[in-house]
Design an enzyme around this catalytic site. Structure first.
Site, PDB file in Angstrom:
ATOM      1  N   ASP A  91       0.855  -1.191   0.000  1.00 38.65           N
ATOM      2  CA  ASP A  91       0.000   0.000   0.000  1.00 38.65           C
ATOM      3  C   ASP A  91       0.888   1.237   0.000  1.00 38.65           C
ATOM      4  O   ASP A  91       2.089   1.160   0.232  1.00 38.65           O
ATOM      5  CB  ASP A  91      -0.991  -0.020   1.154  1.00 38.65           C
ATOM      6  CG  ASP A  91      -0.333  -0.042   2.523  1.00 38.65           C
ATOM      7  OD1 ASP A  91       0.858   0.274   2.608  1.00 38.65           O
ATOM      8  OD2 ASP A  91      -1.021  -0.380   3.504  1.00 38.65           O
ATOM      9  N   SER A  92       0.289   2.370  -0.260  1.00 40.14           N
ATOM     10  CA  SER A  92       1.083   3.573  -0.542  1.00 40.14           C
ATOM     11  C   SER A  92       1.585   4.288   0.702  1.00 40.14           C
ATOM     12  O   SER A  92       2.443   5.155   0.612  1.00 40.14           O
ATOM     13  CB  SER A  92       0.246   4.560  -1.354  1.00 40.14           C
ATOM     14  OG  SER A  92      -0.800   5.103  -0.552  1.00 40.14           O
ATOM     15  N   GLY A  93       1.042   3.947   1.863  1.00 45.73           N
ATOM     16  CA  GLY A  93       1.410   4.632   3.099  1.00 45.73           C
ATOM     17  C   GLY A  93       0.460   5.738   3.494  1.00 45.73           C
ATOM     18  O   GLY A  93       0.501   6.231   4.618  1.00 45.73           O
ATOM     19  N   GLY A  94      -0.413   6.143   2.573  1.00 46.84           N
ATOM     20  CA  GLY A  94      -1.309   7.260   2.852  1.00 46.84           C
ATOM     21  C   GLY A  94      -2.237   7.018   4.032  1.00 46.84           C
ATOM     22  O   GLY A  94      -2.418   7.900   4.882  1.00 46.84           O
ATOM     23  N   TYR A  95      -2.814   5.830   4.103  1.00 46.56           N
ATOM     24  CA  TYR A  95      -3.752   5.535   5.184  1.00 46.56           C
ATOM     25  C   TYR A  95      -3.064   5.585   6.543  1.00 46.56           C
ATOM     26  O   TYR A  95      -3.596   6.145   7.505  1.00 46.56           O
ATOM     27  CB  TYR A  95      -4.388   4.159   4.980  1.00 46.56           C
ATOM     28  CG  TYR A  95      -5.306   3.742   6.102  1.00 46.56           C
ATOM     29  CD1 TYR A  95      -6.606   4.234   6.179  1.00 46.56           C
ATOM     30  CD2 TYR A  95      -4.868   2.878   7.103  1.00 46.56           C
ATOM     31  CE1 TYR A  95      -7.447   3.860   7.219  1.00 46.56           C
ATOM     32  CE2 TYR A  95      -5.705   2.504   8.144  1.00 46.56           C
ATOM     33  CZ  TYR A  95      -6.993   2.991   8.193  1.00 46.56           C
ATOM     34  OH  TYR A  95      -7.811   2.629   9.230  1.00 46.56           O
ATOM     35  N   ASP A 145      -2.339   8.296  -2.100  1.00 46.60           N
ATOM     36  CA  ASP A 145      -3.626   8.984  -1.999  1.00 46.60           C
ATOM     37  C   ASP A 145      -3.870   9.446  -0.574  1.00 46.60           C
ATOM     38  O   ASP A 145      -3.167   9.056   0.363  1.00 46.60           O
ATOM     39  CB  ASP A 145      -4.773   8.058  -2.447  1.00 46.60           C
ATOM     40  CG  ASP A 145      -5.012   6.905  -1.469  1.00 46.60           C
ATOM     41  OD1 ASP A 145      -4.032   6.446  -0.838  1.00 46.60           O
ATOM     42  OD2 ASP A 145      -6.163   6.467  -1.315  1.00 46.60           O
ATOM     43  N   GLY A 215     -11.238   4.167   0.906  1.00 50.28           N
ATOM     44  CA  GLY A 215     -12.133   5.003   1.694  1.00 50.28           C
ATOM     45  C   GLY A 215     -13.405   4.329   2.126  1.00 50.28           C
ATOM     46  O   GLY A 215     -14.370   5.005   2.509  1.00 50.28           O
ATOM     47  N   ASP A 265      -7.877  -7.208   1.150  1.00 50.82           N
ATOM     48  CA  ASP A 265      -6.913  -7.397   2.234  1.00 50.82           C
ATOM     49  C   ASP A 265      -7.576  -6.958   3.518  1.00 50.82           C
ATOM     50  O   ASP A 265      -8.479  -6.104   3.495  1.00 50.82           O
ATOM     51  CB  ASP A 265      -5.646  -6.564   2.003  1.00 50.82           C
ATOM     52  CG  ASP A 265      -5.851  -5.110   2.425  1.00 50.82           C
ATOM     53  OD1 ASP A 265      -5.453  -4.743   3.551  1.00 50.82           O
ATOM     54  OD2 ASP A 265      -6.456  -4.341   1.645  1.00 50.82           O
ATOM     55  N   CYS A 303     -13.280 -28.218   9.225  1.00 51.50           N
ATOM     56  CA  CYS A 303     -12.050 -27.608   8.701  1.00 51.50           C
ATOM     57  C   CYS A 303     -10.906 -28.607   8.730  1.00 51.50           C
ATOM     58  O   CYS A 303     -10.772 -29.392   9.672  1.00 51.50           O
ATOM     59  CB  CYS A 303     -11.698 -26.375   9.540  1.00 51.50           C
ATOM     60  SG  CYS A 303     -10.194 -25.530   8.995  1.00 51.50           S
ATOM     61  N   CYS A 305      -7.623 -27.515   8.378  1.00 50.43           N
ATOM     62  CA  CYS A 305      -6.377 -26.782   8.570  1.00 50.43           C
ATOM     63  C   CYS A 305      -5.504 -27.499   9.607  1.00 50.43           C
ATOM     64  O   CYS A 305      -5.958 -28.392  10.325  1.00 50.43           O
ATOM     65  CB  CYS A 305      -6.652 -25.346   9.017  1.00 50.43           C
ATOM     66  SG  CYS A 305      -7.094 -25.167  10.772  1.00 50.43           S
ATOM     67  N   CYS A 308      -6.922 -27.401  13.202  1.00 53.22           N
ATOM     68  CA  CYS A 308      -8.101 -28.230  13.418  1.00 53.22           C
ATOM     69  C   CYS A 308      -7.791 -29.722  13.310  1.00 53.22           C
ATOM     70  O   CYS A 308      -8.462 -30.545  13.931  1.00 53.22           O
ATOM     71  CB  CYS A 308      -9.204 -27.841  12.426  1.00 53.22           C
ATOM     72  SG  CYS A 308      -9.962 -26.231  12.800  1.00 53.22           S
ATOM     73  N   HIS A 334      -5.566 -21.009  11.674  1.00 55.21           N
ATOM     74  CA  HIS A 334      -6.912 -21.445  11.293  1.00 55.21           C
ATOM     75  C   HIS A 334      -7.654 -20.344  10.539  1.00 55.21           C
ATOM     76  O   HIS A 334      -8.270 -20.595   9.499  1.00 55.21           O
ATOM     77  CB  HIS A 334      -7.716 -21.850  12.526  1.00 55.21           C
ATOM     78  CG  HIS A 334      -9.181 -21.919  12.250  1.00 55.21           C
ATOM     79  ND1 HIS A 334      -9.783 -22.984  11.613  1.00 55.21           N
ATOM     80  CD2 HIS A 334     -10.177 -21.013  12.482  1.00 55.21           C
ATOM     81  CE1 HIS A 334     -11.082 -22.748  11.469  1.00 55.21           C
ATOM     82  NE2 HIS A 334     -11.338 -21.558  11.990  1.00 55.21           N
TER      83      HIS A 334
END
Length: 374
Positions: A91-95, A145, A215, A265, A303, A305, A308, A334
């Protein structure tokens, strides 16, 4: 190897496809585990791959502060640094600048902020964000952004979105084209359909390899999020991947895929694992609760996994109460498996033209409650 998206099947608005990158192919719809500081918390890279994950998310803001993008580049790039040979999106780092920095100043040039790590003064511009992501060797780079806060009135949202669009132009100019590497633009505009359309049209004119929807999942609620997606996605190109950032809970993923989203994500599966919350086909359970203390059954009886197959609810409950790190590690493992299995189930349903029935069955089971107590 050229970066690209191929749509293999469509079911309603939902798409089954692939994204080709320098470090491998991603089957979509896809969920990206979050590896903020070049690690998925509580997991070895091999274990993350075993869950079915084909791509991870890394964080520009955190990695620029520690250990530094130049150092990562000197050590062979992020793939080598963290021992992950599959695709990575950064990600761009903006958030993070907006959410973690106590002191920040936004100008046309970029953002000046105080590091949450050591208080040092830092500056992040579109050009520097793209440079950092290049140094990290991200397969997918995100345009820089401003993540519009929620709630925001229409005038504030418009000013924020248009600043992001001007930064998008600069991000595109700074990006170094290479085979197998792509740059995504980010649609902003809060919950206002006209602003979302304006943003999407501006990004298409600039031209990107993929289009993210930013956003959202910032407090507006699922209904408004879905309404915004329905107004935004028709303005995005059919031949490019669509990425809904920071989403979300399992019902959010199913609903967004049905509306045409390809990539997601979220920190939920890993963060929840560290707070005793496990995602199951029957909803979310808290493994600290006393009802699990003597339960010999796995987290989810359906499950397969690692957690489990090998450990009981009783044992994990014991680990949590003793504050042993293995407890959160097993739940995290899990949860990531569950998320990847959910995505695989949707991909299969789209291929069969049966996503609507998949969604009906999913909701009925997910809201039906946990398995009965013994």
């Amino acid at each position: 190897m050229k970066f690209g998206y191929e749509k293999l099947k469509q079911d309603g608005a939902a798409r089954r496809g692939t994204i080709t990158t320098a470090h491998g192919t991603i089957d979509t719809p896809a969920f990206m585990p979050v590896g903020t500081a070049a690690t998925v918390k509580g997991m070895l890279p091999e274990q993350v791959a075993e869950t079915g994950a084909q791509i991870l998310l890394g964080n520009t803001y955190h990695l620029m502060l520690r250990p530094g993008a130049e150092r990562v580049a000197e050590l062979g790039g992020l793939h080598t640094f963290m021992n992950w040979d599959k695709p990575i999106l950064t990600d761009s780092g903006g958030y993070q600048v907006m959410s973690l920095s106590k002191l920040r100043k936004i100008t046309e040039e970029g953002v000046t902020f105080q590091s949450h790590v050591d208080g040092s003064r830092q500056h992040l511009s579109p050009e520097r964000s793209i440079e950092i992501q290049h140094l990290l060797d991200a397969d997918i780079t995100m345009a820089f952004d401003e993540c519009t806060p929620f709630p925001a009135d229409e005038e504030t949202a418009a000013e924020s979105m248009r600043l992001s669009m001007r930064w998008a132009v600069r991000s595109k100019e700074a990006f170094q084209q290479r085979d197998g590497y792509g740059l995504f633009g980010i649609v902003q505009g809060s919950i206002y359909p006209e602003l979302r359309e304006e943003s999407a049209e501006a990004l298409k004119e600039i031209g990107f390899d993929g289009y993210a929807i930013g956003g959202l999942a910032v407090g507006e609620g699922q209904e408004l999020m879905f309404q915004t997606l329905e107004k935004t996605i028709p303005h995005l190109p059919e031949d490019r991947p669509r990425y809904l950032m920071g989403v979300g809970k399992p019902p959010d993923l199913v609903g967004a895929v049905m509306r045409g989203v390809d990539m997601f994500d979220c920190v939920l599966p890993t963060r929840s694992g560290r707070t005793a919350q496990a995602f199951t086909r029957r909803g979310t359970i808290n493994l600290m609760n006393a009802r699990h203390a003597a339960d010999p059954r796995p987290i989810d009886p359906d499950c397969q996994c690692y957690a489990c197959r090998n450990y009981s609810r009783a044992y994990i409950n014991h680990l949590l109460k003793c504050q042993e790190m293995l407890g959160p590690m097993l739940i995290t493992r899990h949860n990531l498996h569950y998320y990847q299995e959910l995505m695989a189930g949707m991909r299969s349903a789209i291929e069969q033209g049966a996503l609507q029935q998949f969604a009906v069955n999913f909701e009925a089971q997910y809201t039906g409650g946990d398995i009965p107590e013994i």
